[in-house]
Design a protein around this motif. Structure first.
Motif, PDB file in Angstrom:
ATOM      1  N   LEU A 112     -94.395  86.569  24.004  1.00 58.39           N
ATOM      2  CA  LEU A 112     -93.826  85.426  23.287  1.00 58.39           C
ATOM      3  C   LEU A 112     -92.449  85.061  23.822  1.00 58.39           C
ATOM      4  O   LEU A 112     -92.116  83.883  23.972  1.00 58.39           O
ATOM      5  CB  LEU A 112     -93.741  85.728  21.788  1.00 58.39           C
ATOM      6  CG  LEU A 112     -95.074  85.766  21.049  1.00 58.39           C
ATOM      7  CD1 LEU A 112     -94.869  86.281  19.622  1.00 58.39           C
ATOM      8  CD2 LEU A 112     -95.737  84.400  21.040  1.00 58.39           C
ATOM      9  N   THR A 113     -91.655  86.070  24.129  1.00 58.49           N
ATOM     10  CA  THR A 113     -90.302  85.844  24.626  1.00 58.49           C
ATOM     11  C   THR A 113     -90.306  85.284  26.042  1.00 58.49           C
ATOM     12  O   THR A 113     -89.565  84.349  26.349  1.00 58.49           O
ATOM     13  CB  THR A 113     -89.488  87.155  24.586  1.00 58.49           C
ATOM     14  OG1 THR A 113     -89.425  87.620  23.241  1.00 58.49           O
ATOM     15  CG2 THR A 113     -88.085  86.956  25.132  1.00 58.49           C
ATOM     16  N   HIS A 114     -91.145  85.850  26.900  1.00 62.69           N
ATOM     17  CA  HIS A 114     -91.083  85.515  28.324  1.00 62.69           C
ATOM     18  C   HIS A 114     -92.198  84.578  28.798  1.00 62.69           C
ATOM     19  O   HIS A 114     -92.215  84.192  29.967  1.00 62.69           O
ATOM     20  CB  HIS A 114     -91.091  86.800  29.155  1.00 62.69           C
ATOM     21  CG  HIS A 114     -89.911  87.670  28.888  1.00 62.69           C
ATOM     22  ND1 HIS A 114     -88.643  87.356  29.332  1.00 62.69           N
ATOM     23  CD2 HIS A 114     -89.791  88.818  28.181  1.00 62.69           C
ATOM     24  CE1 HIS A 114     -87.800  88.292  28.919  1.00 62.69           C
ATOM     25  NE2 HIS A 114     -88.471  89.176  28.213  1.00 62.69           N
ATOM     26  N   GLY A 115     -93.104  84.209  27.900  1.00 63.93           N
ATOM     27  CA  GLY A 115     -94.186  83.303  28.278  1.00 63.93           C
ATOM     28  C   GLY A 115     -93.703  82.007  28.905  1.00 63.93           C
ATOM     29  O   GLY A 115     -94.203  81.605  29.965  1.00 63.93           O
ATOM     30  N   PRO A 116     -92.716  81.334  28.289  1.00 56.43           N
ATOM     31  CA  PRO A 116     -92.215  80.095  28.904  1.00 56.43           C
ATOM     32  C   PRO A 116     -91.616  80.317  30.294  1.00 56.43           C
ATOM     33  O   PRO A 116     -91.788  79.483  31.183  1.00 56.43           O
ATOM     34  CB  PRO A 116     -91.141  79.611  27.918  1.00 56.43           C
ATOM     35  CG  PRO A 116     -91.556  80.213  26.600  1.00 56.43           C
ATOM     36  CD  PRO A 116     -92.145  81.552  26.955  1.00 56.43           C
ATOM     37  N   THR A 117     -90.955  81.448  30.498  1.00 55.15           N
ATOM     38  CA  THR A 117     -90.382  81.750  31.809  1.00 55.15           C
ATOM     39  C   THR A 117     -91.482  81.943  32.842  1.00 55.15           C
ATOM     40  O   THR A 117     -91.377  81.458  33.977  1.00 55.15           O
ATOM     41  CB  THR A 117     -89.496  83.015  31.733  1.00 55.15           C
ATOM     42  OG1 THR A 117     -88.513  82.821  30.712  1.00 55.15           O
ATOM     43  CG2 THR A 117     -88.816  83.299  33.053  1.00 55.15           C
ATOM     44  N   LEU A 118     -92.559  82.639  32.457  1.00 56.92           N
ATOM     45  CA  LEU A 118     -93.696  82.807  33.359  1.00 56.92           C
ATOM     46  C   LEU A 118     -94.314  81.459  33.696  1.00 56.92           C
ATOM     47  O   LEU A 118     -94.644  81.185  34.854  1.00 56.92           O
ATOM     48  CB  LEU A 118     -94.745  83.717  32.726  1.00 56.92           C
ATOM     49  CG  LEU A 118     -94.748  85.171  33.166  1.00 56.92           C
ATOM     50  CD1 LEU A 118     -93.480  85.891  32.784  1.00 56.92           C
ATOM     51  CD2 LEU A 118     -95.959  85.883  32.647  1.00 56.92           C
ATOM     52  N   LYS A 119     -94.480  80.622  32.695  1.00 49.49           N
ATOM     53  CA  LYS A 119     -95.073  79.301  32.909  1.00 49.49           C
ATOM     54  C   LYS A 119     -94.212  78.485  33.880  1.00 49.49           C
ATOM     55  O   LYS A 119     -94.741  77.846  34.801  1.00 49.49           O
ATOM     56  CB  LYS A 119     -95.214  78.566  31.569  1.00 49.49           C
ATOM     57  CG  LYS A 119     -95.883  77.235  31.668  1.00 49.49           C
ATOM     58  CD  LYS A 119     -97.338  77.381  32.057  1.00 49.49           C
ATOM     59  CE  LYS A 119     -98.033  76.042  32.023  1.00 49.49           C
ATOM     60  NZ  LYS A 119     -99.334  76.092  32.652  1.00 49.49           N
ATOM     61  N   ASN A 120     -92.905  78.519  33.687  1.00 51.71           N
ATOM     62  CA  ASN A 120     -91.996  77.797  34.585  1.00 51.71           C
ATOM     63  C   ASN A 120     -92.074  78.347  36.008  1.00 51.71           C
ATOM     64  O   ASN A 120     -92.029  77.581  36.972  1.00 51.71           O
ATOM     65  CB  ASN A 120     -90.565  77.845  34.065  1.00 51.71           C
ATOM     66  CG  ASN A 120     -90.376  77.023  32.808  1.00 51.71           C
ATOM     67  OD1 ASN A 120     -91.155  76.098  32.540  1.00 51.71           O
ATOM     68  ND2 ASN A 120     -89.378  77.359  32.013  1.00 51.71           N
ATOM     69  N   ALA A 121     -92.173  79.656  36.132  1.00 51.69           N
ATOM     70  CA  ALA A 121     -92.293  80.267  37.460  1.00 51.69           C
ATOM     71  C   ALA A 121     -93.596  79.839  38.130  1.00 51.69           C
ATOM     72  O   ALA A 121     -93.616  79.559  39.342  1.00 51.69           O
ATOM     73  CB  ALA A 121     -92.228  81.792  37.350  1.00 51.69           C
ATOM     74  N   GLN A 122     -94.675  79.760  37.373  1.00 48.42           N
ATOM     75  CA  GLN A 122     -95.965  79.314  37.925  1.00 48.42           C
ATOM     76  C   GLN A 122     -95.871  77.871  38.409  1.00 48.42           C
ATOM     77  O   GLN A 122     -96.353  77.536  39.502  1.00 48.42           O
ATOM     78  CB  GLN A 122     -97.063  79.435  36.867  1.00 48.42           C
ATOM     79  CG  GLN A 122     -97.399  80.850  36.491  1.00 48.42           C
ATOM     80  CD  GLN A 122     -98.239  80.934  35.226  1.00 48.42           C
ATOM     81  OE1 GLN A 122     -98.572  79.917  34.601  1.00 48.42           O
ATOM     82  NE2 GLN A 122     -98.579  82.156  34.826  1.00 48.42           N
ATOM     83  N   ILE A 123     -95.255  77.019  37.601  1.00 48.96           N
ATOM     84  CA  ILE A 123     -95.101  75.608  37.973  1.00 48.96           C
ATOM     85  C   ILE A 123     -94.263  75.491  39.247  1.00 48.96           C
ATOM     86  O   ILE A 123     -94.626  74.769  40.187  1.00 48.96           O
ATOM     87  CB  ILE A 123     -94.487  74.803  36.817  1.00 48.96           C
ATOM     88  CG1 ILE A 123     -95.481  74.712  35.651  1.00 48.96           C
ATOM     89  CG2 ILE A 123     -94.053  73.412  37.277  1.00 48.96           C
ATOM     90  CD1 ILE A 123     -94.876  74.207  34.346  1.00 48.96           C
ATOM     91  N   ALA A 124     -93.152  76.215  39.293  1.00 48.95           N
ATOM     92  CA  ALA A 124     -92.278  76.155  40.477  1.00 48.95           C
ATOM     93  C   ALA A 124     -93.018  76.668  41.713  1.00 48.95           C
ATOM     94  O   ALA A 124     -92.912  76.073  42.805  1.00 48.95           O
ATOM     95  CB  ALA A 124     -91.021  76.991  40.228  1.00 48.95           C
ATOM     96  N   TYR A 125     -93.768  77.729  41.565  1.00 50.32           N
ATOM     97  CA  TYR A 125     -94.542  78.273  42.685  1.00 50.32           C
ATOM     98  C   TYR A 125     -95.570  77.263  43.159  1.00 50.32           C
ATOM     99  O   TYR A 125     -95.682  76.998  44.365  1.00 50.32           O
ATOM    100  CB  TYR A 125     -95.229  79.579  42.261  1.00 50.32           C
ATOM    101  CG  TYR A 125     -96.077  80.195  43.353  1.00 50.32           C
ATOM    102  CD1 TYR A 125     -95.521  81.056  44.276  1.00 50.32           C
ATOM    103  CD2 TYR A 125     -97.436  79.889  43.454  1.00 50.32           C
ATOM    104  CE1 TYR A 125     -96.310  81.611  45.285  1.00 50.32           C
ATOM    105  CE2 TYR A 125     -98.228  80.438  44.441  1.00 50.32           C
ATOM    106  CZ  TYR A 125     -97.647  81.295  45.351  1.00 50.32           C
ATOM    107  OH  TYR A 125     -98.429  81.850  46.341  1.00 50.32           O
TER     108      TYR A 125
END
Length: 130
Positions: A112-125
């Motif tokens: 829950l805490t880091h899900g948005p960060t993972l999503k942003n990293a996926q988009i950037a990748y």
């Protein structure tokens, strides 16, 4: 001095490899996505097969049946045939399975805490590869 640090690193790596060999078979049984989700659903109360299917949107009948058998074999889930007509089957978490509640809660909190960060990293990748 650098040699001492390298030796310390080698010891840590060797210890980690030993632990991987010990923990891998266990983690393969409990750390896949369906096992974690099934055990999480069963933590508060037992459920029937179709209730689990509804709660675990996206799981196939076969995947759920296979996961429940594996969890039962590993002593994490108990299967009970109910004396109903037609015969019903209910699954509940065992004390061993319940011992995973705290680590699973920590994993969910992390997600829950880091899900948005993972999503942003996926988009950037994905954007950098396009």
């Amino acid at each position: 001095m650098a040699d001492d640090a390298d030796k310390a690193d080698d010891i840590d790596i060797d210890t980690s490899l030993i632990n991987v060999h010990q923990t891998r078979p266990v983690l393969e049984q409990i750390a896949n996505k369906w096992s974690v989700l099934i055990l999480t659903v069963l933590c508060p109360k037992p459920a029937r097969f179709n209730q689990l299917m509804r709660r675990l949107d996206g799981i196939t009948h076969k995947a759920l049946a296979d996961a429940l058998k594996r969890l039962e074999r590993n002593g994490l889930v108990q299967r009970q045939v109910l004396p109903t007509t037609p015969i019903g089957v209910e699954y509940s978490i065992t004390p061993l399975g319940l011992s995973l509640k705290t680590p699973f809660e920590a994993l969910y909190d992390w997600a829950l805490t880091h899900g948005p960060t993972l999503k942003n990293a996926q988009i950037a990748y994905d954007e950098s590869k396009a």
